[in-house]
Design a protein around this motif. Structure first.
Motif, PDB file in Angstrom:
ATOM      1  N   VAL A 285       0.849  -1.189   0.000  1.00 31.23           N
ATOM      2  CA  VAL A 285       0.000   0.000   0.000  1.00 31.23           C
ATOM      3  C   VAL A 285       0.886   1.240   0.000  1.00 31.23           C
ATOM      4  O   VAL A 285       1.828   1.350   0.790  1.00 31.23           O
ATOM      5  CB  VAL A 285      -0.911   0.042   1.253  1.00 31.23           C
ATOM      6  N   ILE A 303      -3.299   5.482   4.226  1.00 33.09           N
ATOM      7  CA  ILE A 303      -4.341   4.913   3.367  1.00 33.09           C
ATOM      8  C   ILE A 303      -4.009   5.186   1.901  1.00 33.09           C
ATOM      9  O   ILE A 303      -3.340   6.172   1.571  1.00 33.09           O
ATOM     10  CB  ILE A 303      -5.726   5.492   3.730  1.00 33.09           C
ATOM     11  N   THR A 307      -5.798  -0.050  -0.417  1.00 32.54           N
ATOM     12  CA  THR A 307      -6.236  -0.375   0.945  1.00 32.54           C
ATOM     13  C   THR A 307      -7.368  -1.390   0.947  1.00 32.54           C
ATOM     14  O   THR A 307      -7.490  -2.198   1.879  1.00 32.54           O
ATOM     15  CB  THR A 307      -6.636   0.921   1.677  1.00 32.54           C
ATOM     16  N   VAL A 312      -4.346  -0.606   5.539  1.00 32.44           N
ATOM     17  CA  VAL A 312      -3.531   0.600   5.490  1.00 32.44           C
ATOM     18  C   VAL A 312      -2.068   0.219   5.729  1.00 32.44           C
ATOM     19  O   VAL A 312      -1.749  -0.941   6.006  1.00 32.44           O
ATOM     20  CB  VAL A 312      -4.018   1.644   6.521  1.00 32.44           C
ATOM     21  N   VAL A 510     -13.450   1.428   1.418  1.00 32.45           N
ATOM     22  CA  VAL A 510     -12.469   0.440   1.874  1.00 32.45           C
ATOM     23  C   VAL A 510     -13.193  -0.572   2.748  1.00 32.45           C
ATOM     24  O   VAL A 510     -14.225  -0.265   3.352  1.00 32.45           O
ATOM     25  CB  VAL A 510     -11.308   1.099   2.654  1.00 32.45           C
TER      26      VAL A 510
END
Length: 536
Positions: A285, A303, A307, A312, A510
């Motif tokens: 990420v 984030i 994600t 995260v 998310v």
């Protein structure tokens, strides 16, 4: 402050416009007769009983420990109601409002005038070196900068006294800065809204430097704040009359293996990415802007568009080295010292300072096919976003509210599929069932690195026109999927480009099951939307 707690006395700041022709306050000669402290008090008391004492200094003045105080620059002074019981002088607003006035200075006197009521018109000589029997007044009428009033010790804190505390500092591998320019820079972050000035800034040469400065600060009851790239928006990387630790000098990549990298907290994500791509690896990420420090984003969460797949950035950490609040260097992970590990990640720097991290790596591709799909209806837009994060057809999913030429807002779904030739994405499969406005789609192939570094040209342009240093009152919210359409629709109905400063408005979903750490707080729903108004 109330109930006898010390407040401000009036401070006149020497006007910088004539400073070049004025001997430093507390130095030089005067043709006027010398005043003792008592004589000065008596003279001023006769002129205006409610305003018995004028203090001199240069620079900025604050009351230590009072977050509500205001800055006083070298061009202005501010009169505040308060009582100093130790010296017995009382100041109120009968004759002295808190309107800003002007200080005019020549080599012999300083004249303070309230511009609104013209009630203050009193000359006070610039005191010589041997004028005061009270160390408080000596500090105030010499050329030492007054930082504020320490409510614990009931004494004025000056730049000289603040610096002297470091005489007992142990030797360091790095550098501790106390000069005005460095401290002024440390009082500014990306948000440029909150400004708190420290008394020192450490650029560590080693982790041991941080251990030593934390122990030193604890002994001397000084607050400490860690700073990465200063990309905070509300002063989180600042500390009032304390010590800022600038982690940018701890920037070594120690190891890159098949599934992990060991890095110092000051390493930028862009630097790590460039090194891992050589080995066809990548962090799972990445934030949209990758010129951020690893220690910085791990302190808040981190984030990004991946994600929905991987959580995260703090969910992709294997191990940390942390300096605790008592100056201990600890190693922690989910397997050992777990409480410290879970407290520090997304802990906003309040539970320890991350100095080194072991982060996950996954295989990287060489290319990204980027899709930009436009919608005219909010509910259709969010429904399609939820569908594609559930089936995970794309590697990257984000979205924005964008200005509609006809007025109001349209909705942009941004998605990317990562690949390495000869394998290529199937556009028909990726777009199947999506209800975007036909004919508006834009599809483009980029290198994997160029896609992840896509904000670099925009940032360079914003810096070139001076906009990058503007205040950034950013708003970041997580909204439950069940409420996103009504909430965002209501906000968007009255939101204008002027409100946003033409900055981006992010909106994308998310899956909260990807979040495994307690300090990264979101609503208790299976899907939440990041709603971010990033005013420029």
């Amino acid at each position: 402050m109330k109930n006898g707690i010390f407040k401000w006395v009036v401070i006149c700041a020497l006007c910088a416009l004539v400073a070049t022709s004025l001997p430093a306050v507390g130095q030089g000669k005067s043709t006027q007769s010398s005043f003792t402290d008592e004589a000065l008090k008596n003279q001023t008391a006769k002129a205006f009983p409610n305003f018995p004492l004028v203090y001199f200094g240069s620079g900025r003045f604050k009351e230590v420990g009072n977050p509500r105080n205001q800055l006083v620059s070298t061009y202005e002074f501010d009169i505040k109601q308060g009582i100093n019981r130790e010296l017995g002088y009382y100041i109120d607003r009968v004759n002295c409002t808190d309107e800003v006035g002007i200080v005019s200075v020549n080599a012999k006197n300083c004249q303070c005038v309230d511009l609104k009521k013209q009630l203050l018109h009193y000359r006070v000589k610039i005191m010589g070196q041997n004028t005061s029997r009270h160390s408080v007044l000596q500090g105030l009428i010499t050329n030492t900068i007054v930082i504020g009033f320490d409510l614990t010790t009931r004494s004025w804190v000056t730049s000289a006294s603040a610096t002297s505390v470091f005489e007992s500092l142990p030797s360091l591998d790095g550098v501790l800065y106390t000069d005005n320019a460095t401290l002024a820079d440390a009082s500014i972050d990306f948000g440029n809204i909150v400004h708190r000035q420290p008394i020192a800034l450490l650029k560590p040469g080693s982790i041991e430097d941080i251990v030593q400065i934390i122990k030193f600060a604890r002994t001397h009851k000084l607050k400490v704040a860690a700073r990465g790239q200063g990309h905070s928006t509300y002063g989180q990387s600042q500390v009032e009359a304390g010590i800022v630790i600038d982690l940018s000098t701890l920037n070594k990549i120690h190891f890159i293996g098949t599934d992990r990298a060991i890095v110092d907290a000051g390493v930028l994500w862009s630097q790590l990415l460039q090194q891992t791509l050589v080995q066809e690896l990548t962090p799972p990420v990445l934030t949209d802007y990758i010129e951020l420090s690893i220690g910085g984003t791990l302190s808040v969460g981190g984030i990004g568009g991946a994600t929905h797949r991987y959580g995260v950035q703090v969910d992709n950490v294997l191990e940390l080295k942390v300096v605790t609040g008592i100056g201990d260097l600890e190693t922690c992970s989910l397997l050992y010292n777990r409480n410290l590990f879970t407290a520090v990640l997304a802990g906003l720097g309040q539970c320890g300072i991350i100095v080194q991290a072991t982060v996950k790596l996954i295989p990287a591709t060489t290319n990204a096919r980027v899709f930009q799909l436009y919608y005219d209806d909010l509910a259709t837009f969010t429904r399609d976003q939820c569908e594609i994060i559930n089936d995970q057809r794309f590697n990257y999913v984000e979205g924005q509210l964008v200005s509609n030429n006809a007025g109001g807002w349209r909705y942009l779904l941004e998605a990317a599929s990562f690949y390495s030739p000869p394998s290529v994405p199937n556009n028909n499969l990726l777009l199947a069932g999506l209800n975007y406005t036909r004919g508006t789609q834009q599809i483009e192939d980029k290198s994997y690195f160029d896609f992840l570094n896509r904000l670099a040209p925009t940032v360079t342009f914003l810096k070139s026109i001076g906009v990058w240093s503007y205040p950034h009152p950013w708003l970041n919210l997580f909204v439950p999927s069940s409420a996103v359409n009504s909430f965002v629709g209501e906000v968007a109905a009255t939101l204008t480009l002027a409100d946003t400063g033409e900055g981006p408005i992010l909106l994308y979903p998310v899956k909260t099951k990807r979040f495994g750490l307690p300090n990264f707080r979101v609503p208790n729903r299976s899907v939440v939307f990041l709603f971010a108004i990033l005013r420029t």
